[in-house]
Scaffold this motif. Sequence first.
Motif, PDB file in Angstrom:
ATOM      1  N   GLY A  15       0.606  -1.593   0.073  1.00  0.00           N
ATOM      2  CA  GLY A  15       0.121  -0.337  -0.246  1.00  0.00           C
ATOM      3  C   GLY A  15       0.836   0.946  -0.011  1.00  0.00           C
ATOM      4  N   ARG A  16       1.903   1.122  -0.791  1.00  0.00           N
ATOM      5  CA  ARG A  16       2.729   2.845  -0.792  1.00  0.00           C
ATOM      6  C   ARG A  16       4.367   2.089  -1.503  1.00  0.00           C
ATOM      7  N   LEU A  17       4.692   3.268  -1.665  1.00  0.00           N
ATOM      8  CA  LEU A  17       6.209   3.382  -2.271  1.00  0.00           C
ATOM      9  C   LEU A  17       7.216   2.887  -1.475  1.00  0.00           C
ATOM     10  N   LEU A  18       8.102   2.315  -1.819  1.00  0.00           N
ATOM     11  CA  LEU A  18       9.112   1.730  -0.700  1.00  0.00           C
ATOM     12  C   LEU A  18      10.066   2.700  -0.630  1.00  0.00           C
ATOM     13  N   THR A  19      11.105   2.079   0.243  1.00  0.00           N
ATOM     14  CA  THR A  19      11.897   3.706   0.697  1.00  0.00           C
ATOM     15  C   THR A  19      13.458   2.312   0.721  1.00  0.00           C
ATOM     16  N   VAL A  20      14.320   4.061   0.484  1.00  0.00           N
ATOM     17  CA  VAL A  20      16.311   3.245   0.168  1.00  0.00           C
ATOM     18  C   VAL A  20      15.648   2.044   2.431  1.00  0.00           C
ATOM     19  N   GLU A  21      15.289   2.811   2.965  1.00  0.00           N
ATOM     20  CA  GLU A  21      15.476   1.831   4.225  1.00  0.00           C
ATOM     21  C   GLU A  21      15.208   1.158   3.982  1.00  0.00           C
TER      22      GLU A  21
END
Length: 254
Positions: free
Chosen positions: A218-224
């Motif tokens: 349900g969202r963009l993923l992040t670098v973290e």
Amino acid sequence: MELKDKSILIIGGTKGVGRGVGEQCAIEGAKVVISGRDIDAADEIAAAVAGKALHKPEFVQADVRNIEDIRNVVRRTEELNGRIDGFVYYAGILPVAYIWETDEKQFDDVFDINVKGAFFACGMVLESMKKTGGGSIVLTGSAHAYGGEEDRGVYAVSKGALLTLMKHLSKNFTKYNVRTNWVTMGWVATPGELAMRAGQGRDLAWLEEQAAKDTPIGRLLTVEDHVPGFIYLLSDKAGVVTGTELNITGGFSA
């Protein structure tokens, strides 16, 4: 300090997830060499880990389309740290084009960076690791390797080739205590992704809205979201892990 005093080389480590991995490796105690074309990023990375890292990250400028540049990066890492314990290949480009729109130059650019550079870099690193008792190679994958979206043809084929490279290395060279694994990355708003979408007239808000629809989590993923997976595969905790496709995608598939 999962990687204390380990020698880690990251090619393509000046931006996005590659940069995040490099910074975290330094925080985890590693002697990090980061290679890329953006020399200005060297000072930024050093500043980001100042006071947190045991060793200041080193930067070696290189263009992976030049095999001698890659050879110099590997040689310089050996000179600085005496060995290479871990290697991450993050360099890559992602053009948007249907297969019938892809011209020869675009094809060659993608394969030179995504595949040829990785192939020769892995060969040089593998040769180095064999001499010093082994190590960990981590290749950066994509859900596009398993078919890809309709306007990502050449990118999908390049990532498929990279996946085969991982399997080849793992199958044949784990006997030298060289582990090779692959991280399937999810949808991330990296600088490259944002630039590509800007060329389509789309912005971060569009990315976030689309990712919320297309990614099961349900969202963009992040670098973290991705960094811990790379650190694990580089660490001794993954000492018997090889040939693995670690999916950090939030359920996204292409």
